[in-house]
Design a protein around this motif. Structure first.
Motif, PDB file in Angstrom:
ATOM      1  N   CYS A 168       4.639  -2.771 -15.249  1.00  0.00           N
ATOM      2  CA  CYS A 168       4.224  -2.283 -16.562  1.00  0.00           C
ATOM      3  C   CYS A 168       4.135  -0.762 -16.558  1.00  0.00           C
ATOM      4  N   VAL A 169       4.470  -0.162 -17.668  1.00  0.00           N
ATOM      5  CA  VAL A 169       4.386   1.288 -17.819  1.00  0.00           C
ATOM      6  C   VAL A 169       2.951   1.791 -17.619  1.00  0.00           C
ATOM      7  N   THR A 170       1.963   0.924 -17.814  1.00  0.00           N
ATOM      8  CA  THR A 170       0.559   1.309 -17.643  1.00  0.00           C
ATOM      9  C   THR A 170       0.116   1.264 -16.181  1.00  0.00           C
ATOM     10  N   THR A 171       1.062   1.135 -15.270  1.00  0.00           N
ATOM     11  CA  THR A 171       0.927   1.294 -13.806  1.00  0.00           C
ATOM     12  C   THR A 171       0.558   0.037 -13.032  1.00  0.00           C
ATOM     13  N   TRP A 172       0.574  -1.148 -13.638  1.00  0.00           N
ATOM     14  CA  TRP A 172       0.372  -2.351 -12.831  1.00  0.00           C
ATOM     15  C   TRP A 172       1.710  -3.020 -12.537  1.00  0.00           C
ATOM     16  N   SER A 173       1.767  -3.663 -11.398  1.00  0.00           N
ATOM     17  CA  SER A 173       2.912  -4.476 -11.003  1.00  0.00           C
ATOM     18  C   SER A 173       2.399  -5.853 -10.620  1.00  0.00           C
ATOM     19  N   LYS A 174       3.138  -6.873 -10.974  1.00  0.00           N
ATOM     20  CA  LYS A 174       2.803  -8.248 -10.595  1.00  0.00           C
ATOM     21  C   LYS A 174       3.996  -8.798  -9.832  1.00  0.00           C
ATOM     22  N   LEU A 175       3.757  -9.184  -8.590  1.00  0.00           N
ATOM     23  CA  LEU A 175       4.830  -9.641  -7.711  1.00  0.00           C
ATOM     24  C   LEU A 175       4.957 -11.161  -7.744  1.00  0.00           C
ATOM     25  N   ASP A 176       6.128 -11.634  -7.370  1.00  0.00           N
ATOM     26  CA  ASP A 176       6.388 -13.063  -7.159  1.00  0.00           C
ATOM     27  C   ASP A 176       6.157 -13.931  -8.394  1.00  0.00           C
ATOM     28  N   ASN A 177       6.626 -13.470  -9.535  1.00  0.00           N
ATOM     29  CA  ASN A 177       6.561 -14.268 -10.756  1.00  0.00           C
ATOM     30  C   ASN A 177       7.634 -15.339 -10.731  1.00  0.00           C
ATOM     31  N   VAL A 178       7.312 -16.492 -11.273  1.00  0.00           N
ATOM     32  CA  VAL A 178       8.291 -17.568 -11.436  1.00  0.00           C
ATOM     33  C   VAL A 178       8.387 -17.847 -12.935  1.00  0.00           C
ATOM     34  N   TRP A 179       9.546 -17.584 -13.478  1.00  0.00           N
ATOM     35  CA  TRP A 179       9.804 -17.802 -14.906  1.00  0.00           C
ATOM     36  C   TRP A 179      10.744 -18.978 -15.054  1.00  0.00           C
ATOM     37  N   GLU A 180      10.613 -19.699 -16.136  1.00  0.00           N
ATOM     38  CA  GLU A 180      11.609 -20.698 -16.520  1.00  0.00           C
ATOM     39  C   GLU A 180      12.079 -20.335 -17.910  1.00  0.00           C
ATOM     40  N   GLY A 181      13.375 -20.474 -18.105  1.00  0.00           N
ATOM     41  CA  GLY A 181      13.909 -20.150 -19.412  1.00  0.00           C
ATOM     42  C   GLY A 181      15.411 -20.232 -19.437  1.00  0.00           C
ATOM     43  N   VAL A 182      15.955 -19.639 -20.474  1.00  0.00           N
ATOM     44  CA  VAL A 182      17.387 -19.685 -20.738  1.00  0.00           C
ATOM     45  C   VAL A 182      18.009 -18.374 -20.259  1.00  0.00           C
ATOM     46  N   ALA A 183      19.009 -18.472 -19.418  1.00  0.00           N
ATOM     47  CA  ALA A 183      19.711 -17.283 -18.934  1.00  0.00           C
ATOM     48  C   ALA A 183      20.432 -16.604 -20.099  1.00  0.00           C
ATOM     49  N   VAL A 184      20.486 -15.293 -20.058  1.00  0.00           N
ATOM     50  CA  VAL A 184      21.189 -14.553 -21.108  1.00  0.00           C
ATOM     51  C   VAL A 184      22.624 -15.033 -21.227  1.00  0.00           C
ATOM     52  N   ARG A 185      23.277 -15.314 -20.117  1.00  0.00           N
ATOM     53  CA  ARG A 185      24.682 -15.749 -20.187  1.00  0.00           C
ATOM     54  C   ARG A 185      24.829 -17.045 -20.996  1.00  0.00           C
TER      55      ARG A 185
END
Length: 192
Positions: free
Chosen positions: A69-86
């Protein structure tokens, strides 16, 4: 901090275990998903809209990444599910002059991306984070995720993807944020 960990956190960032909620305006609450759609428009041969139920039937996959985030936090090892842009891009044919994307979200919120960043293999339209449906505060029902840029480029409450010939600033970019937003270059703000 291990070398691997250090290599994953851009300059000026602090790792958080939480998932801070930051936004401008009110949080949209969807009571009737029949009224939600995702519009693909601009420099396309034919504009299309995908309703929520059809969107949820598209092939989904899991993506793992770190976010910053631009506000200086980072979150590691996120797991997202969703639709690929392709997968979304299989639905439209771009006109040759298309070079940029403007993401449109609820409340009139927008953000810009070069087309090549939008099309990266790591970019997705997320519906879940760490095994749970997105909450309204985190962008339910669909959030763009562009993990290699600062997280404001990952528009919450996505409603439209507009293809453009030239770059133009979105909401935050018009209000002093950097036009590109590379966390490794600390491209946070551009008050020139």
């Amino acid at each position: 901090m291990s070398e691997t960990f250090t290599d994953r956190v851009p300059p000026g960032q602090t790792v958080t275990e939480g998932f801070p909620v930051l936004h401008y305006g009110s949080v949209p609450i969807y009571r009737d998903m029949d009224k939600w759609d995702l519009r693909l428009f601009g420099l396309v041969e034919e504009e299309i809209s995908i309703g929520y139920h059809d969107f949820m039937k598209l092939p989904q996959q899991e993506f793992r990444n770190d976010i910053h985030c631009v506000t200086t936090w980072s979150k590691l090892d996120n797991v997202w599910e969703g639709v690929a842009v392709r997968t979304i891009m299989d639905k439209v044919k771009l006109k040759p002059e298309a070079s940029y994307v403007m993401l449109h979200a609820e409340e009139g919120w927008t953000t810009n991306l070069p087309l090549e960043d939008f099309l990266r293999e790591t970019s997705l339209l997320a519906v879940k984070h760490n095994g749970e449906l997105l909450t309204p505060e985190h962008g339910y029902p669909v959030r763009m995720v562009v993990p290699h840029l600062y997280f404001w480029k990952s528009a919450k409450w996505l409603r439209g993807i507009e293809f453009l010939a030239s770059d133009k600033p979105g909401f935050w970019e018009r209000n002093g944020y950097h036009m590109y937003g590379d966390p490794w270059e600390e491209q946070r703000y551009d008050f020139d």
